[in-house]
Scaffold this active site. Structure first.
Site, PDB file in Angstrom:
ATOM      1  N   GLU A 137      23.268  39.201  35.451  1.00 37.66           N
ATOM      2  CA  GLU A 137      22.356  38.120  35.584  1.00 37.66           C
ATOM      3  C   GLU A 137      20.882  38.610  35.601  1.00 37.66           C
ATOM      4  O   GLU A 137      20.047  37.821  35.255  1.00 37.66           O
ATOM      5  CB  GLU A 137      22.839  37.466  36.855  1.00 37.66           C
TER       6      GLU A 137
ATOM      7  N   GLU B 200      31.739  44.340  34.069  1.00 43.79           N
ATOM      8  CA  GLU B 200      31.825  42.871  34.270  1.00 43.79           C
ATOM      9  C   GLU B 200      31.593  42.297  32.821  1.00 43.79           C
ATOM     10  O   GLU B 200      30.408  42.093  32.620  1.00 43.79           O
ATOM     11  CB  GLU B 200      30.708  42.515  35.339  1.00 43.79           C
TER      12      GLU B 200
ATOM     13  N   GLY C 239      31.852  33.967  36.791  1.00 45.68           N
ATOM     14  CA  GLY C 239      31.663  32.866  37.324  1.00 45.68           C
ATOM     15  C   GLY C 239      32.023  31.629  36.372  1.00 45.68           C
ATOM     16  O   GLY C 239      31.810  30.544  36.653  1.00 45.68           O
TER      17      GLY C 239
ATOM     18  N   LYS D 205      24.750  37.149  45.665  1.00 50.65           N
ATOM     19  CA  LYS D 205      23.794  36.426  44.796  1.00 50.65           C
ATOM     20  C   LYS D 205      22.689  35.532  45.682  1.00 50.65           C
ATOM     21  O   LYS D 205      22.554  36.058  46.808  1.00 50.65           O
ATOM     22  CB  LYS D 205      24.415  35.763  43.721  1.00 50.65           C
TER      23      LYS D 205
ATOM     24  N   HIS E 198      23.006  44.243  37.082  1.00 52.65           N
ATOM     25  CA  HIS E 198      23.875  43.251  36.975  1.00 52.65           C
ATOM     26  C   HIS E 198      23.449  42.377  35.906  1.00 52.65           C
ATOM     27  O   HIS E 198      22.504  42.023  35.200  1.00 52.65           O
ATOM     28  CB  HIS E 198      23.609  42.395  38.506  1.00 52.65           C
TER      29      HIS E 198
ATOM     30  N   ASN F 223      29.102  40.279  46.106  1.00 54.42           N
ATOM     31  CA  ASN F 223      28.059  40.125  45.652  1.00 54.42           C
ATOM     32  C   ASN F 223      27.601  38.570  46.003  1.00 54.42           C
ATOM     33  O   ASN F 223      28.164  37.652  45.337  1.00 54.42           O
ATOM     34  CB  ASN F 223      27.686  40.379  44.200  1.00 54.42           C
TER      35      ASN F 223
ATOM     36  N   SER G 154      35.429  36.715  37.939  1.00 51.95           N
ATOM     37  CA  SER G 154      36.477  35.734  38.379  1.00 51.95           C
ATOM     38  C   SER G 154      37.645  36.610  39.234  1.00 51.95           C
ATOM     39  O   SER G 154      38.772  36.115  38.821  1.00 51.95           O
ATOM     40  CB  SER G 154      36.740  34.881  37.094  1.00 51.95           C
TER      41      SER G 154
HETATM   42  C1  PEP Z   1      29.524  39.172  39.715  1.00 49.42           C
HETATM   43  O1  PEP Z   1      28.680  38.196  39.389  1.00 49.42           O
HETATM   44  O2  PEP Z   1      29.322  40.219  39.991  1.00 49.42           O
HETATM   45  C2  PEP Z   1      30.898  38.379  39.679  1.00 49.42           C
HETATM   46  C3  PEP Z   1      31.835  39.147  39.292  1.00 49.42           C
HETATM   47  O3  PEP Z   1      31.053  37.146  39.963  1.00 49.42           O
HETATM   48  P1  PEP Z   1      32.318  36.247  39.748  1.00 49.42           P
HETATM   49  O4  PEP Z   1      33.425  36.929  40.658  1.00 49.42           O
HETATM   50  O5  PEP Z   1      31.897  34.744  40.688  1.00 49.42           O
HETATM   51  O6  PEP Z   1      32.893  36.007  38.567  1.00 49.42           O
END
Ligand code: PEP
Length: 250
Positions: free
Chosen positions: A98, A166, A172, A11, A96, A9, A212
């Protein structure tokens, strides 16, 4: 045996030129004939077309970061399933964290978007996960169960749905859920799907972990019985790291 699926992703990162370069590096890093697992990238909308040209003929699929539930009209800033299909997307990420945190998405709007995507033949990655405050108040299972149940309300066929667990506190932040913490919630999701859709559908459902994931922790996470791949943010912006994560799932 479920085939693992790893999706990057991107973003709100990368111009068209940068996206094209990253897509080329990824295709090269995976090598010709790669078939170890299902792979996708989700560039920004403006870069979908260019990235799509570069991954054409490779194992990498084009994924969108969201879609609207109407065909067209006065929905400033949104994108339709028809537009995504025309540019070659096969999957769309919906719900998601976000989108939920910063853009007011709810289980109800997530449900509308999923229904529309599936009706139009797009495969869906439904994202769920608890915030830190929810985990600390011990409501993780309640929150995730409602996100799954309400997100999929009224949908009878989930054969083209993937769920991404998630935890918001791991996205992040550099804090990854331990493989045991992640596995516990993945099992809860699979059991929820068993109740809603039966054993066969639950057995086939792929549940990705996101939060992460890095080359250093991917193999341990992907070795858990109910973790079927990853949704990768930050690490997918580096082709070598993302390829290493994909290979850990293969
Ligand atoms: C995400 O936003 O789907 C995600 C998993 O981000 P990150 O790997 O940066 O934590």
């Amino acid at each position: 045996m479920r085939q693992k699926i790893v999706v990057g992703n991107w973003k709100m990162n990368n111009t068209i030129a940068e996206s094209a370069a990253l897509a080329s590096e990824l295709v090269a890093a995976l090598g010709k004939g790669f078939s170890g697992c299902e792979v996708g990238i989700a560039p920004t909308y403006v870069a979908l077309q260019e990235a799509g040209k570069i991954i054409a003929g490779s194992a990498v699929q084009l994924v969108a970061q969201n879609c609207h539930y109407e065909n067209d009209g006065a929905f400033t800033g949104e994108i339709s399933t028809g537009m995504l299909k025309a540019v070659g997307c096969s999957y769309v990420i919906i719900g998601h964290s976000e989108r939920r945190q910063f853009f007011g998405e709810t289980n109800a709007t997530v449900n509308l978007r999923i229904k529309k995507a599936l009706a139009e033949g797009l495969k869906v990655i439904l994202c769920v996960g608890e915030t830190l405050a929810e985990r600390e108040s011990e409501v993780t299972s309640k929150v995730v169960t409602s996100q799954v149940t309400e997100g999929l309300a009224g949908i009878s066929d989930i054969s083209t749905v993937v769920i991404a667990y998630e935890p918001v506190w791991a996205i992040g932040t550099g804090k990854t859920a331990s493989s045991a913490q992640a596995e516990e919630v993945h099992l809860l999701i699979r059991n929820t799907i068993t109740k809603l859709y039966g054993d066969a559908a639950a057995g086939k459902l792929r549940i990705q972990y996101g939060g992460s994931v890095k080359p250093s922790n991917a193999a341990e996470l992907f070795a858990m019985p109910n973790i079927d791949g990853g949704l990768i943010g930050g690490a997918s912006l580096n082709a070598a790291d993302f390829a290493a994560i994909i290979k850990a799932a293969s």
